[in-house]
Write an enzyme that holds these catalytic residues in place. Structure first.
Site, PDB file in Angstrom:
ATOM      1  N   GLY A 239      36.815 -37.584  89.514  1.00  0.00           N
ATOM      2  CA  GLY A 239      36.998 -37.621  87.772  1.00  0.00           C
ATOM      3  C   GLY A 239      35.889 -37.721  87.043  1.00  0.00           C
ATOM      4  N   GLU A 275      36.978 -36.113  95.939  1.00  0.00           N
ATOM      5  CA  GLU A 275      38.363 -35.047  94.912  1.00  0.00           C
ATOM      6  C   GLU A 275      37.587 -33.967  93.977  1.00  0.00           C
ATOM      7  OE1 GLU A 275      42.234 -36.711  95.295  1.00  0.00           O
ATOM      8  OE2 GLU A 275      42.606 -36.637  97.019  1.00  0.00           O
ATOM      9  N   CYS A 346      50.481 -17.623  66.977  1.00  0.00           N
ATOM     10  CA  CYS A 346      51.435 -17.477  65.951  1.00  0.00           C
ATOM     11  C   CYS A 346      51.532 -19.183  66.181  1.00  0.00           C
ATOM     12  CB  CYS A 346      52.582 -17.167  65.761  1.00  0.00           C
ATOM     13  SG  CYS A 346      52.134 -14.681  66.011  1.00  0.00           S
TER      14      CYS A 346
HETATM   15  N1  LLP Z   1      42.752 -35.741  92.957  1.00  0.00           N
HETATM   16  C1  LLP Z   1      43.867 -36.529  92.108  1.00  0.00           C
HETATM   17  C2  LLP Z   1      44.707 -36.756  92.893  1.00  0.00           C
HETATM   18  C3  LLP Z   1      43.860 -36.124  90.921  1.00  0.00           C
HETATM   19  O1  LLP Z   1      45.390 -35.985  89.871  1.00  0.00           O
HETATM   20  C4  LLP Z   1      42.439 -35.116  89.895  1.00  0.00           C
HETATM   21  C5  LLP Z   1      42.685 -34.218  88.771  1.00  0.00           C
HETATM   22  C6  LLP Z   1      41.662 -35.211  90.739  1.00  0.00           C
HETATM   23  C7  LLP Z   1      41.628 -35.169  92.189  1.00  0.00           C
HETATM   24  C8  LLP Z   1      40.520 -33.851  89.969  1.00  0.00           C
HETATM   25  O2  LLP Z   1      39.471 -34.790  89.246  1.00  0.00           O
HETATM   26  P1  LLP Z   1      38.342 -33.795  88.203  1.00  0.00           P
HETATM   27  O3  LLP Z   1      37.420 -34.099  89.492  1.00  0.00           O
HETATM   28  O4  LLP Z   1      38.750 -32.444  87.910  1.00  0.00           O
HETATM   29  O5  LLP Z   1      38.549 -35.002  87.198  1.00  0.00           O
HETATM   30  N2  LLP Z   1      43.517 -30.666  83.102  1.00  0.00           N
HETATM   31  C9  LLP Z   1      43.588 -32.034  82.788  1.00  0.00           C
HETATM   32  C10 LLP Z   1      42.683 -32.478  83.717  1.00  0.00           C
HETATM   33  C11 LLP Z   1      43.721 -32.739  84.498  1.00  0.00           C
HETATM   34  C12 LLP Z   1      43.514 -33.193  86.018  1.00  0.00           C
HETATM   35  C13 LLP Z   1      44.269 -34.147  86.373  1.00  0.00           C
HETATM   36  N3  LLP Z   1      43.811 -34.447  88.224  1.00  0.00           N
HETATM   37  C14 LLP Z   1      41.929 -31.446  81.885  1.00  0.00           C
HETATM   38  O6  LLP Z   1      42.033 -29.916  81.357  1.00  0.00           O
HETATM   39  O7  LLP Z   1      41.269 -32.324  80.942  1.00  0.00           O
END
Ligand code: LLP
Length: 421
Positions: A239, A275, A346
């Protein structure tokens, strides 16, 4: 920091000039820098140095086999959320014991696949999932290692579509019910409860919500241990946000996040998993596109590109900002004009930016969307029958197509016309 820099006025990916890639592969195309990818992975690994830990890359952010192989060679684990991601991770050489399985809707066949192929742990998100996993494990004669994802009811202060840690979100088990659910899990012979999992959202630019969530996890660890559970592993999710707009104050660094983790859970002696997805690959990739037309509207200038919302959906879906830069720098002091940057699809939603200040451009010019490595190519589609956008990986002065653009025939031949039509 990334490895996309101007040299003699031309934007390069490491030592490769982007116009060379455009000439050989065509546009639109995603371009990744291997050096940036590994650098960002190592920042997380170093942020937890001295602690027993595993960085499990959230491969939903970008899951091309070549990118996974680069990270696998760095010793990365993977956070997967589907059977497809599990298969991709294994195909790229990630051993089962380095794969954690997240997601609110794991199916029986996905559980079976991971239990038979090898898995570090399932991050269980509900009681029905727990019951099914227990039954599947017993039927296979194995024991499934699990954490339970708790929902700490913390406001991550991010876009509503990517916040996951509030009680109204579909994720995890309410932290208030955790003791009860852990007690139930301990009774199930097909499960081995190893720890706790939490993930509160994506693109967080403030450490306070992480701190709050991890403090609750630390308290819960003590409570569950007192209840007799052997809590020995904490999966603290991903995150951490990336700087999408150059010049703005940058978000906290992995090392700062690591410090929060040390402060809040360091004393518990648990193995730590994280993660991260976006921060590992986000600034390691850009989307290269070509100007088709400049169109003069009623008091507006439209920059019409050959990339569209089907190639990069983040602006349409999350009102996301991506810096858009010309690949060939214009001379110092060139006046900029406000442009609406759009694609050929479109729908009015196919707009990347409104009133974006850009130097004057002409058809045929190349532009790059920065910070597009995460949730870019993986969210692409063939809407408007635009063949799936290809991907290129750069390493020093060499580059390779790591996913080719399908031909029209390849795209069409995935369909079948039944004999009775
Ligand atoms: N762990 C879990 C359980 C998650 O649901 C996610 C992201 C991550 C790790 C990784 O999070 P990160 O480090 O990438 O922030 N499509 C959206 C983002 C969706 C994130 C979903 N879960 C966008 O383009 O901003």
């Amino acid at each position: 920091m990334d490895h996309f820099l101007y040299r003699n006025g031309i934007l390069h990916a490491e030592d490769v000039a982007l116009p060379d890639i455009a000439a050989q592969v065509g546009t639109p195309v995603y371009v990744y820098s291997r050096a940036t990818l590994t650098r960002h992975f190592r920042l997380f690994d170093q942020a937890l140095a001295g602690m027993d830990h595993l960085v499990c890359y959230a491969m939903k952010a970008a899951s091309n086999q070549a990118l996974l192989a680069v990270l696998a060679r760095e010793g990365a684990g993977m956070d997967v959320v589907s059977g497809g991601e599990y298969a991709r991770a294994r195909a790229a050489g990630v051993p089962g014991e380095r794969i954690v399985f997240s997601g609110v809707g794991k199916t029986e066949s996905e559980m079976r696949m991971a239990l038979m192929g090898g898995i570090r742990q399932f991050n269980v998100e509900s009681e029905p999932e727990m019951a099914l996993l227990n039954a599947v494990a017993l039927s296979l004669g194995v024991v499934a290692p699990i954490t339970i994802r708790v929902n700490p009811d913390v406001d991550a202060k991010t876009h509503a579509k990517i916040a996951t840690g509030k009680s109204e979100n579909k994720f995890g088990i309410p932290i208030a019910r955790a003791r009860q659910v852990y007690a139930e899990a301990a009774r199930l012979r097909g499960l081995d409860v190893v720890g706790i999992d939490v993930h509160i959202g994506s693109q967080l630019t403030d450490l306070a919500p992480f701190r709050m969530a991890y403090r609750k996890v630390a308290e819960l660890t003590e409570t569950l241990r007192a209840d007799g559970h052997n809590i020995r592993r904490l999966d603290l999710g991903g995150g951490l946000g990336i700087p999408y707009t150059r010049g703005n104050e940058p978000p906290p660094l992995p090392v700062d996040w690591g410090q929060v983790i040390r402060d809040e859970v360091g004393h518990l002696g648990c193995q730590i998993e994280i993660e991260p997805g976006r921060l590992i690959v986000g600034n390691a990739g850009l989307l290269l596109s070509q100007v088709i037309y400049i169109k003069e509207g009623e008091g507006r200038h439209f920059l019409i590109l050959d990339a569209a919302m089907n190639d990069l959906i983040r602006p349409a879906m999350y009102d996301a900002h991506h810096d858009i830069v010309p690949v060939v720098e214009s001379g110092l002091g060139t006046p900029e004009v406000p442009m609406d940057v759009v694609g050929p699809v479109c729908e009015s939603g196919d707009t990347f930016a409104r009133g974006r200040m850009l130097p004057p451009m002409a058809s045929g010019d190349l532009v790059a969307f920065r910070s597009a490595g995460a949730y870019g190519a993986v969210m692409a589609s063939e809407y408007n029958s635009r063949p799936l956008v290809p991907e290129v990986l750069v390493d020093g002065d060499q580059f390779a197509v790591i996913r080719a653009r399908p031909t029209f025939d390849e795209m069409i031949n995935r369909d079948t016309i039944p004999g009775w039509v």
